[in-house]
Write a protein that holds these residues in place. Structure first.
Motif, PDB file in Angstrom:
ATOM      1  N   CYS A 173     -16.287   7.849  56.661  1.00  0.00           N
ATOM      2  CA  CYS A 173     -16.313   9.262  57.061  1.00  0.00           C
ATOM      3  C   CYS A 173     -15.046  10.015  56.661  1.00  0.00           C
ATOM      4  O   CYS A 173     -14.970  11.223  56.842  1.00  0.00           O
ATOM      5  CB  CYS A 173     -16.560   9.393  58.559  1.00  0.00           C
ATOM      6  SG  CYS A 173     -15.130   8.987  59.593  1.00  0.00           S
ATOM      7  N   CYS A 214     -12.424   2.662  62.650  1.00  0.00           N
ATOM      8  CA  CYS A 214     -12.438   4.121  62.675  1.00  0.00           C
ATOM      9  C   CYS A 214     -12.806   4.548  64.092  1.00  0.00           C
ATOM     10  O   CYS A 214     -13.850   4.164  64.606  1.00  0.00           O
ATOM     11  CB  CYS A 214     -13.442   4.680  61.671  1.00  0.00           C
ATOM     12  SG  CYS A 214     -13.566   6.477  61.745  1.00  0.00           S
ATOM     13  N   TYR A 241     -16.763   2.629  62.120  1.00  0.00           N
ATOM     14  CA  TYR A 241     -16.742   1.720  60.968  1.00  0.00           C
ATOM     15  C   TYR A 241     -15.591   0.717  61.118  1.00  0.00           C
ATOM     16  O   TYR A 241     -14.487   1.084  61.535  1.00  0.00           O
ATOM     17  CB  TYR A 241     -16.568   2.525  59.673  1.00  0.00           C
ATOM     18  CG  TYR A 241     -16.550   1.673  58.420  1.00  0.00           C
ATOM     19  CD1 TYR A 241     -17.731   1.322  57.781  1.00  0.00           C
ATOM     20  CD2 TYR A 241     -15.345   1.223  57.887  1.00  0.00           C
ATOM     21  CE1 TYR A 241     -17.714   0.537  56.643  1.00  0.00           C
ATOM     22  CE2 TYR A 241     -15.317   0.434  56.745  1.00  0.00           C
ATOM     23  CZ  TYR A 241     -16.505   0.098  56.126  1.00  0.00           C
ATOM     24  OH  TYR A 241     -16.492  -0.678  55.005  1.00  0.00           O
ATOM     25  N   SER A 261     -12.103   9.859  58.015  1.00  0.00           N
ATOM     26  CA  SER A 261     -11.202  10.125  59.142  1.00  0.00           C
ATOM     27  C   SER A 261      -9.905   9.326  59.003  1.00  0.00           C
ATOM     28  O   SER A 261      -9.892   8.210  58.482  1.00  0.00           O
ATOM     29  CB  SER A 261     -11.901   9.737  60.456  1.00  0.00           C
ATOM     30  OG  SER A 261     -10.981   9.823  61.530  1.00  0.00           O
ATOM     31  N   CYS A 288     -10.742   6.182  56.759  1.00  0.00           N
ATOM     32  CA  CYS A 288     -12.040   5.499  56.861  1.00  0.00           C
ATOM     33  C   CYS A 288     -12.836   5.712  55.575  1.00  0.00           C
ATOM     34  O   CYS A 288     -13.025   6.854  55.149  1.00  0.00           O
ATOM     35  CB  CYS A 288     -12.804   6.070  58.056  1.00  0.00           C
ATOM     36  SG  CYS A 288     -14.492   5.453  58.180  1.00  0.00           S
TER      37      CYS A 288
HETATM   38 ZN   LIG Z   1     -15.136   6.722  60.044  1.00  0.00          ZN
END
Ligand SMILES: [Zn+2]
Length: 132
Positions: free
Chosen positions: A83, A67, A72, A85, A80
């Motif tokens: 989060c 990420c 991550y 994303s 992700c």
């Molecule tokens: Zn993330």
């Protein structure tokens, strides 16, 4: 790359042919991302390949998704898990080369990424040749 064989089966199948190519040879094992955290199992694979089968050159492929927003790392596809994303980088091997974005490759090469069998899927936690 699409044969559903264990790590041990792949190594034993390829080992006898390693002595023939005069230009060099490399044996690849495909691992899932969680398997690479098992250093004892990876060590067992290396020992078995080099000491028992006399394979001269061994490499491991495993996916690394990162990420770019929260850092991550793991194996995830669209977003992700930490989060949410979608700003992610996907490290994969395609036709022998590592790439951070295989979606830029043509349809055939993208299909190769999806068709690659993870030999660790057909193997016990270790390579299956040593006791743990
Ligand atoms: Zn993330």
């Amino acid at each position: 790359m699409w044969e559903e064989v264990s790590i041990k089966e792949k190594l034993e199948c390829e080992a006898p042919f390693c002595k023939y190519p005069s230009g060099g040879v490399i044996t690849y094992i495909e691992l899932d991302s969680t398997f690479v955290k098992n250093t004892k199992a990876v060590e067992d694979i290396i020992d078995y390949a080099f000491q028992v089968l006399d394979i001269p050159y061994l490499a491991f492929n495993f996916p690394i998704d990162s990420c770019l927003d929260c850092g991550y790392q793991g194996e995830f596809n669209d977003k992700c898990p930490q989060c949410g994303s979608t700003n992610i980088q996907q490290l994969r091997r395609v036709t022998g080369y590592l790439t951070s974005d295989y979606h830029n490759f043509n349809d055939g090469k993208q299909a190769e990424v999806l068709e690659r069998v993870k030999h660790s899927k057909y193997s016990p936690e270790g390579i299956g040749v040593t006791e743990h």
